[in-house]
Design an enzyme around this catalytic site. Structure first.
Site, PDB file in Angstrom:
ATOM      1  N   ALA A  63      22.847 -28.210 -33.176  1.00  0.00           N
ATOM      2  CA  ALA A  63      23.795 -27.837 -32.119  1.00  0.00           C
ATOM      3  C   ALA A  63      25.107 -28.591 -32.300  1.00  0.00           C
ATOM      4  O   ALA A  63      25.144 -29.654 -32.900  1.00  0.00           O
ATOM      5  CB  ALA A  63      23.191 -28.173 -30.761  1.00  0.00           C
ATOM      6  N   GLY A 104      18.728 -28.115 -33.967  1.00  0.00           N
ATOM      7  CA  GLY A 104      18.839 -26.658 -33.877  1.00  0.00           C
ATOM      8  C   GLY A 104      18.756 -25.993 -35.244  1.00  0.00           C
ATOM      9  O   GLY A 104      18.302 -24.847 -35.361  1.00  0.00           O
ATOM     10  N   GLU A 107      15.196 -25.765 -35.937  1.00  0.00           N
ATOM     11  CA  GLU A 107      14.638 -24.766 -35.013  1.00  0.00           C
ATOM     12  C   GLU A 107      14.966 -23.346 -35.493  1.00  0.00           C
ATOM     13  O   GLU A 107      14.145 -22.442 -35.381  1.00  0.00           O
ATOM     14  CB  GLU A 107      15.195 -24.980 -33.605  1.00  0.00           C
ATOM     15  CG  GLU A 107      14.696 -26.270 -32.967  1.00  0.00           C
ATOM     16  CD  GLU A 107      15.275 -26.491 -31.586  1.00  0.00           C
ATOM     17  OE1 GLU A 107      16.501 -26.702 -31.507  1.00  0.00           O
ATOM     18  OE2 GLU A 107      14.512 -26.440 -30.611  1.00  0.00           O
ATOM     19  N   GLU A 127      16.999 -34.852 -31.770  1.00  0.00           N
ATOM     20  CA  GLU A 127      17.561 -34.741 -30.410  1.00  0.00           C
ATOM     21  C   GLU A 127      17.258 -35.957 -29.542  1.00  0.00           C
ATOM     22  O   GLU A 127      18.067 -36.365 -28.705  1.00  0.00           O
ATOM     23  CB  GLU A 127      17.017 -33.482 -29.711  1.00  0.00           C
ATOM     24  CG  GLU A 127      17.594 -32.177 -30.193  1.00  0.00           C
ATOM     25  CD  GLU A 127      16.895 -31.593 -31.405  1.00  0.00           C
ATOM     26  OE1 GLU A 127      16.124 -32.318 -32.078  1.00  0.00           O
ATOM     27  OE2 GLU A 127      17.126 -30.416 -31.689  1.00  0.00           O
TER      28      GLU A 127
END
Ligand code: NAI
Length: 705
Positions: A63, A104, A107, A127
């Site tokens: 992210a 992310g 992910e 994270e």
């Protein structure tokens, strides 16, 4: 205009290439581009499978953290839904992981049907390090692929794992052993192969996680309890993985979203993200060109093989850089080299180093008793006794010995670097490099920029700090620089509170519960009551000149020969690893209170917290106002990396922002009036703090000006 992802068709394969330097951060534009690529591929009947690859060195860094503050994170397509769309796509999607796939980014790969990777690539869910959890399905898809235990490890440690290990665990389907340049072609060939085999689209919704049971989770929590004490996010990571074991994917994803929101909205997430950005900002020096040509650092000299010199030398040997370690006496040199060897042997016993590595590192450290051996070094770091006259003699000698252009650094923890520089004919080459003890372990390096220090010397030492894996922060010259100057009022209050009626245990308990690695009395005992005493002598006028009871309890302990842990007695009594109350301290405190006319009283935990932390914040504001620190966030980086401050508070200045500067000012003023002369002397509010508080501003806003 450059597009953040490119779409190409290679026969029956659609290739979506992420191309959003520097790290393919999944900000809104890249998410949009991936979605558009996916839709194009799905709409085209000639396309039978999709490959997602990267044009950069990383596969994807995750992210875009800046979007958390800007709100961009919530703009459609949001990452969680985009990944559900990829997972549910009617054509197989292959992730081609060429480099780091983090957060992310990992992910994204997990939502694909198949994953091919280079062996040097790594995947991770970092994270937790910024106070949140993987909020785009990572906590639900990863355990379905690799099991709860490894997913827990990855989620709560944040540490990346090599793709080879993930292949064995089940999160990677194939490792490509060929040339990295051929990787994208190999990923396309892999997609073709899957099509030829009639390989199905896959979804994690079809997989379940074997539930290791409540006892397993309890044990896991216990195993990380010390490391994660006080942190909010690790526990939420665990709860997500428990949910993955118990719930169908869609419900697990909903639970993850809920816990993600809890984390994202927490003060801890703000604090940890503050430190994340603060550490990156700290190496940017206002008015100095970041492209300043650097001086080469291939050979290093260290003077003094004591506590600090030995540790400093180890940092360079660990980075493969040869060091000459100079002492005055052969016994001191022998002892110093012995301590270094012993440290390495301990690492070897713990399995962190091989015997060959121990020898290799020892081989890089050359002992010497002769300044002539420093003639060719590129940088020399002095770590002799904290005494101005001795330091000046050493620097005068270095001036005569070292080659032109050599950087001459001092590890002084408080003294005037400009005065030391003036002992040479080349003050432009002189700088402070303040390491923290133990120097081979502590990450902080406070770089003290003298009035005449050349820009290239400053920038070279910043780069050098990074080479030896330190976190550099630049300070200006004043007594104690940023770190120890701020520490002084904080330690002063601890000693004073003991005199006023608090016990060392109470002070330690309050500060430990707030999140510090240890409370002040314990820290003073560890650092050495003698060290503090001697340091104060270098600043007598400013301290004792204003307050004749200054640090009186510490001084009395010093005079009684109690130096803390090293003598077995200080604020506590030490026997081996055991620590007990020292009843003498209370007697000393009572006698001193009587002598100085202080009425002893019960002191609340709240008062202890405020009196220790707020003067530090106040001093921080003063340090900022004087330009000793370039930013408030630099002060935070120093306390989090060098003084055991919890990252989840974000340092003293971020903590002040969080509770409101007016709260700090109000409390300082209260103590100023309640504590009589002492309050008048030490609780004057810094003009900068006062101004920011009156304007309703934060230190963060000050930094952005
Ligand atoms: P130390 O007493 O353990 O070591 C000093 C060493 O320097 C001794 O081995 C001594 O033989 C040697 N030495 C003295 N004069 C010398 C000379 N003229 N030439 C060569 N060697 C000489 O002291 P420590 O704790 O290592 O401190 C060194 C410096 O580091 C001081 O300036 C101190 O303020 C600073 N410092 C200390 C920290 C600590 O926690 N101990 C933390 C940060 C900085």
């Amino acid at each position: 205009m450059t597009t953040p992802a490119h779409y190409q068709q290679k026969g029956q394969i659609a290739l979506i290439t992420l191309d959003s330097p520097p790290v393919n951060g999944l900000g809104h534009p890249l998410r949009q581009a991936i979605k558009a690529g996916l839709e194009t591929a799905l709409a085209n009947p000639d396309v039978k499978a999709i490959v997602i690859a990267s044009a950069g060195k990383l596969f994807c860094g995750g992210a875009d953290i800046a979007e958390f503050a800007s709100g961009g994170f919530d703009r459609e397509p949001r990452l969680p839904q985009l990944l559900v769309d990829i997972e549910n796509a009617s054509k197989p999607v292959v992730a081609a992981i060429n480099g780091m796939a983090l957060g992310g980014g990992f992910e994204l790969a997990l939502a694909c049907d198949y994953r091919i990777a280079l062996p040097q690539a790594k995947c991770g869910l970092p994270e937790v390090n910024i106070g949140i959890l993987p909020g785009a399905g990572g906590t639900q898809r990863l355990p379905r692929l690799i099991g709860a235990e490894m997913a827990l490890q990855m989620g709560t440690s944040g540490a990346p794992v090599a793709t080879g290990k993930l292949l064995q665990a089940g999160a990677i389907d194939r490792i490509f052993e060929g040339e990295p340049a051929d990787f994208v072609a190999a990923a396309i060939a892999y997609a073709e192969e899957l099509l030829a085999q009639g390989a199905p689209c896959k979804t994690c919704a079809d997989l379940s996680v074997e539930n290791p049971g409540a006892e397993f989770f309890a044990e896991f929590r216990q195993s990380i309890a010390r490391k994660t004490r006080g942190f909010f996010a690790p526990e939420r990571n665990i709860q997500c993985i428990e949910a993955a074991c118990e719930l169908p994917l869609a419900e697990g994803l909903a639970k993850e979203a809920e816990l993600f929101q809890q984390c994202a909205a927490s003060p801890q997430a703000r604090a940890q993200q503050h430190i994340f950005f603060a550490e990156r900002a700290a190496t940017k020096i206002p008015g100095v060109d970041p492209k300043t040509p650097l001086r080469p650092i291939a050979k290093v000299g260290v003077i003094g093989a004591g506590t600090m010199g030995g540790g400093i030398a180890m940092n360079f040997a660990n980075a493969g850089i040869p060091v000459t370690l100079l002492e005055v006496k052969p016994e001191a040199l022998e002892r110093g080299l012995g301590v270094i060897r012993n440290n390495y042997e301990i690492s070897a016993k713990k399995g962190r180093l091989s015997e060959a590595q121990v020898e290799e590192r020892m081989g890089l450290i050359q002992g010497s008793l002769d300044y002539a051996d420093l003639a060719q070094v590129d940088v020399v770091i002095e770590a002799v006794f904290e005494n101005m006259d001795i330091k000046k003699q050493v620097f005068a000698q270095l001036d005569k010995t070292c080659k032109p252009g050599a950087i001459l650094a001092t590890n002084t923890s408080t003294l005037d670097v400009d005065e030391i520089a003036a002992a040479t004919s080349r003050p432009q080459d002189v700088i402070g490099l303040h390491f923290f003890s133990p120097a081979n372990v502590m990450r902080l390096l406070e770089i003290v920029r003298g009035a005449k220090t050349a820009d290239d010397v400053l920038m070279t030492t910043i780069k050098m700090a990074q080479t030896i894996r330190k976190m550099p922060v630049v300070a200006g010259v004043c007594w104690g620089f940023i770190g120890n100057r701020g520490l002084e009022p904080y330690g002063r209050e601890a000693a004073r509170l003991v005199m006023e009626g608090a016990s060392p245990e109470q002070i330690d308990k309050v500060l430990y519960h707030w999140g510090l690695a240890m409370g002040l009395p314990s820290m003073i005992d560890l650092a050495g009551i003698d060290v503090g005493y001697l340091t104060r002598q270098g600043n007598r006028e400013a301290l004792y000149g204003r307050d004749d009871a200054y640090a009186a309890v510490c001084d009395a302990l010093y005079e009684a020969g109690h130096y803390g842990q090293k003598t077995g007695k200080g604020f506590y009594i030490y026997e081996g690893r055991n620590k007990q109350s020292n009843p003498e301290v209370i007697k000393i405190a009572e006698a001193l209170a009587a002598k100085h006319g202080i009425a002893r009283r019960q002191i609340s935990d709240q008062e202890i917290l405020e009196r220790c932390l707020y003067p530090l914040i106040n001093e921080g504001a003063q340090i900022l106002d004087e330009g000793i620190a370039y930013r408030a966030s630099d002060i935070d980086v120093i306390y989090c990396n060098g003084y055991g401050f919890p990252v989840y508070r974000g340092g003293p200045m971020q903590y002040a922002d969080e509770i409101g500067l007016d709260t700090v000012v109000e409390a300082l003023k209260k103590y100023q009036s309640e504590l009589g002369d002492y309050g008048q002397t030490w609780f004057q509010v810094s003009p900068l703090l006062q101004r920011l508080a009156s304007e309703g501003k934060t230190f963060k806003q000050f930094d952005r000006q």
